[in-house]
Write a protein that holds these residues in place. Structure first.
Motif, PDB file in Angstrom:
ATOM      1  N   SER A  74       0.830  -1.207   0.000  1.00 42.13           N
ATOM      2  CA  SER A  74       0.000   0.000   0.000  1.00 42.13           C
ATOM      3  C   SER A  74       0.866   1.260   0.000  1.00 42.13           C
ATOM      4  CB  SER A  74      -0.924   0.007   1.212  1.00 42.13           C
ATOM      5  OG  SER A  74      -1.791  -1.099   1.166  1.00 42.13           O
ATOM      6  N   LYS A  75       1.899   1.255   0.810  1.00 39.97           N
ATOM      7  CA  LYS A  75       2.790   2.412   0.916  1.00 39.97           C
ATOM      8  C   LYS A  75       3.400   2.768  -0.439  1.00 39.97           C
ATOM      9  CE  LYS A  75       7.297   3.598   2.960  1.00 39.97           C
ATOM     10  NZ  LYS A  75       8.345   3.135   3.892  1.00 39.97           N
ATOM     11  N   HIS A  76       3.970   1.786  -1.108  1.00 37.27           N
ATOM     12  CA  HIS A  76       4.694   2.078  -2.347  1.00 37.27           C
ATOM     13  C   HIS A  76       3.760   2.263  -3.540  1.00 37.27           C
ATOM     14  CE1 HIS A  76       8.648   2.003  -0.600  1.00 37.27           C
ATOM     15  NE2 HIS A  76       8.243   0.975   0.128  1.00 37.27           N
ATOM     16  N   ALA A  77       2.647   1.560  -3.566  1.00 35.63           N
ATOM     17  CA  ALA A  77       1.679   1.780  -4.636  1.00 35.63           C
ATOM     18  C   ALA A  77       1.036   3.155  -4.499  1.00 35.63           C
ATOM     19  CB  ALA A  77       0.623   0.682  -4.620  1.00 35.63           C
ATOM     20  N   ALA A  78       0.671   3.527  -3.286  1.00 35.91           N
ATOM     21  CA  ALA A  78       0.029   4.829  -3.067  1.00 35.91           C
ATOM     22  C   ALA A  78       0.951   5.984  -3.458  1.00 35.91           C
ATOM     23  CB  ALA A  78      -0.410   4.961  -1.607  1.00 35.91           C
ATOM     24  N   ARG A  79       2.241   5.809  -3.260  1.00 34.82           N
ATOM     25  CA  ARG A  79       3.186   6.871  -3.628  1.00 34.82           C
ATOM     26  C   ARG A  79       3.110   7.200  -5.119  1.00 34.82           C
ATOM     27  NH1 ARG A  79       8.701   5.494  -0.196  1.00 34.82           N
ATOM     28  NH2 ARG A  79       7.976   6.462   1.724  1.00 34.82           N
ATOM     29  N   VAL A  80       3.036   6.180  -5.963  1.00 32.35           N
ATOM     30  CA  VAL A  80       2.971   6.459  -7.400  1.00 32.35           C
ATOM     31  C   VAL A  80       1.550   6.812  -7.835  1.00 32.35           C
ATOM     32  CG1 VAL A  80       5.007   5.091  -7.933  1.00 32.35           C
ATOM     33  CG2 VAL A  80       2.775   4.023  -8.082  1.00 32.35           C
ATOM     34  N   MET A  81       0.548   6.249  -7.188  1.00 32.24           N
ATOM     35  CA  MET A  81      -0.838   6.576  -7.528  1.00 32.24           C
ATOM     36  C   MET A  81      -1.163   8.021  -7.167  1.00 32.24           C
ATOM     37  SD  MET A  81      -2.858   3.199  -6.264  1.00 32.24           S
ATOM     38  CE  MET A  81      -2.631   1.609  -7.027  1.00 32.24           C
ATOM     39  N   LYS A  82      -0.627   8.472  -6.072  1.00 30.55           N
ATOM     40  CA  LYS A  82      -0.900   9.834  -5.585  1.00 30.55           C
ATOM     41  C   LYS A  82      -0.448  10.875  -6.606  1.00 30.55           C
ATOM     42  CE  LYS A  82      -0.080  12.789  -1.609  1.00 30.55           C
ATOM     43  NZ  LYS A  82       0.582  12.933  -0.319  1.00 30.55           N
ATOM     44  N   LYS A  83       0.608  10.580  -7.339  1.00 34.29           N
ATOM     45  CA  LYS A  83       1.134  11.524  -8.325  1.00 34.29           C
ATOM     46  C   LYS A  83       0.134  11.797  -9.438  1.00 34.29           C
ATOM     47  CE  LYS A  83       5.922  10.324  -7.464  1.00 34.29           C
ATOM     48  NZ  LYS A  83       7.119   9.654  -7.978  1.00 34.29           N
ATOM     49  N   LYS A  84      -0.729  10.833  -9.735  1.00 37.38           N
ATOM     50  CA  LYS A  84      -1.732  11.058 -10.781  1.00 37.38           C
ATOM     51  C   LYS A  84      -3.126  11.252 -10.200  1.00 37.38           C
ATOM     52  CE  LYS A  84      -2.566   6.372 -11.973  1.00 37.38           C
ATOM     53  NZ  LYS A  84      -3.157   5.669 -13.015  1.00 37.38           N
ATOM     54  N   TYR A  85      -3.202  11.360  -8.895  1.00 32.86           N
ATOM     55  CA  TYR A  85      -4.412  11.743  -8.181  1.00 32.86           C
ATOM     56  C   TYR A  85      -5.539  10.709  -8.190  1.00 32.86           C
ATOM     57  CZ  TYR A  85      -2.029  16.196  -8.283  1.00 32.86           C
ATOM     58  OH  TYR A  85      -1.087  17.181  -8.149  1.00 32.86           O
ATOM     59  N   HIS A  86      -5.239   9.470  -8.466  1.00 34.65           N
ATOM     60  CA  HIS A  86      -6.255   8.433  -8.289  1.00 34.65           C
ATOM     61  C   HIS A  86      -5.602   7.058  -8.263  1.00 34.65           C
ATOM     62  CE1 HIS A  86      -5.978   8.082 -12.677  1.00 34.65           C
ATOM     63  NE2 HIS A  86      -6.442   6.861 -12.519  1.00 34.65           N
ATOM     64  N   GLY A  87      -6.342   6.094  -7.714  1.00 36.17           N
ATOM     65  CA  GLY A  87      -5.865   4.721  -7.672  1.00 36.17           C
ATOM     66  C   GLY A  87      -6.787   3.874  -6.824  1.00 36.17           C
ATOM     67  N   ARG A  88      -6.520   2.595  -6.783  1.00 35.52           N
ATOM     68  CA  ARG A  88      -7.340   1.674  -6.001  1.00 35.52           C
ATOM     69  C   ARG A  88      -6.420   0.659  -5.330  1.00 35.52           C
ATOM     70  NH1 ARG A  88     -12.793  -0.253  -5.756  1.00 35.52           N
ATOM     71  NH2 ARG A  88     -13.244   1.564  -6.998  1.00 35.52           N
ATOM     72  N   LEU A  89      -6.599   0.504  -4.019  1.00 41.65           N
ATOM     73  CA  LEU A  89      -5.880  -0.497  -3.245  1.00 41.65           C
ATOM     74  C   LEU A  89      -6.892  -1.553  -2.827  1.00 41.65           C
ATOM     75  CD1 LEU A  89      -3.831   1.887  -0.926  1.00 41.65           C
ATOM     76  CD2 LEU A  89      -3.094   0.844  -3.079  1.00 41.65           C
ATOM     77  N   ASN A  90      -6.615  -2.810  -3.119  1.00 46.72           N
ATOM     78  CA  ASN A  90      -7.518  -3.904  -2.790  1.00 46.72           C
ATOM     79  C   ASN A  90      -6.816  -4.888  -1.864  1.00 46.72           C
ATOM     80  OD1 ASN A  90      -9.799  -3.300  -4.676  1.00 46.72           O
ATOM     81  ND2 ASN A  90      -8.151  -3.491  -6.151  1.00 46.72           N
ATOM     82  N   TYR A  91      -7.564  -5.426  -0.915  1.00 44.67           N
ATOM     83  CA  TYR A  91      -7.015  -6.360   0.065  1.00 44.67           C
ATOM     84  C   TYR A  91      -7.944  -7.562   0.161  1.00 44.67           C
ATOM     85  CZ  TYR A  91      -5.238  -1.781   1.328  1.00 44.67           C
ATOM     86  OH  TYR A  91      -4.698  -0.530   1.285  1.00 44.67           O
ATOM     87  N   LYS A  92      -7.373  -8.736   0.182  1.00 47.39           N
ATOM     88  CA  LYS A  92      -8.162  -9.960   0.349  1.00 47.39           C
ATOM     89  C   LYS A  92      -7.470 -10.823   1.384  1.00 47.39           C
ATOM     90  CE  LYS A  92      -9.784 -14.030  -2.072  1.00 47.39           C
ATOM     91  NZ  LYS A  92      -9.612 -14.840  -3.275  1.00 47.39           N
ATOM     92  N   TYR A  93      -8.219 -11.245   2.390  1.00 48.12           N
ATOM     93  CA  TYR A  93      -7.682 -12.087   3.451  1.00 48.12           C
ATOM     94  C   TYR A  93      -8.521 -13.351   3.532  1.00 48.12           C
ATOM     95  CZ  TYR A  93      -5.853  -7.553   4.808  1.00 48.12           C
ATOM     96  OH  TYR A  93      -5.246  -6.334   4.807  1.00 48.12           O
TER      97      TYR A  93
END
Length: 132
Positions: A90-109
């Motif tokens: 989440s930390k590293h994906a959000a860093r690059v997603m934040k630059k383009k102002y959108h994204g989606r983080l999905n979690y499955k347990y």
């Protein structure tokens, strides 16, 4: 991504059989190691130019047994794979997603054990998305 080179290559062979290799890349990754996650995100950015979705789905059976017999190293490894990896991804994906102002983080347990066999019976799926 996989931490097993053999299964990683087997999976990519299946992808190639379906002629989807132009839409995929593989990366030997231990999801509990921050440098591996950084490398994985960088590879995705280089290959595809952006990262729109992260699907955190790494898991292991974890340390199981009576509390009096669980090995502390196995307990630590379980938390590294099952929890720390979600944070790192989440930390590293959000860093690059934040630059383009959108994204989606999905979690499955999913975890459930009966008589030494694993079942996909207890599942939680969470999704977080944002745009600015």
């Amino acid at each position: 991504a996989d931490m097993n080179q053999v299964t990683l290559e087997e999976t990519f062979e299946l992808i190639k059989q379906k002629n989807f290799e132009q839409n995929a890349c593989i990366c030997l990754t231990d999801v509990s190691v921050e440098q591996d996650i950084e490398k994985l995100v960088s590879m995705a950015m280089e290959q595809f130019g952006s990262l729109d979705i992260l699907f955190n789905n790494a898991g292991i059976g974890g340390a199981v047994g009576p509390i009096t017999h669980i090995n502390a190293d196995e307990w630590d490894r379980s938390f590294q794979i099952l929890l720390k990896s979600v944070f790192l991804g989440s930390k590293h994906a959000a860093r690059v997603m934040k630059k383009k102002y959108h994204g989606r983080l999905n979690y499955k347990y999913c975890i459930d054990s009966r008589n030494g066999r694993w079942f996909w019976s207890s599942c939680l799926f969470c999704s977080e998305s944002w745009s600015y």
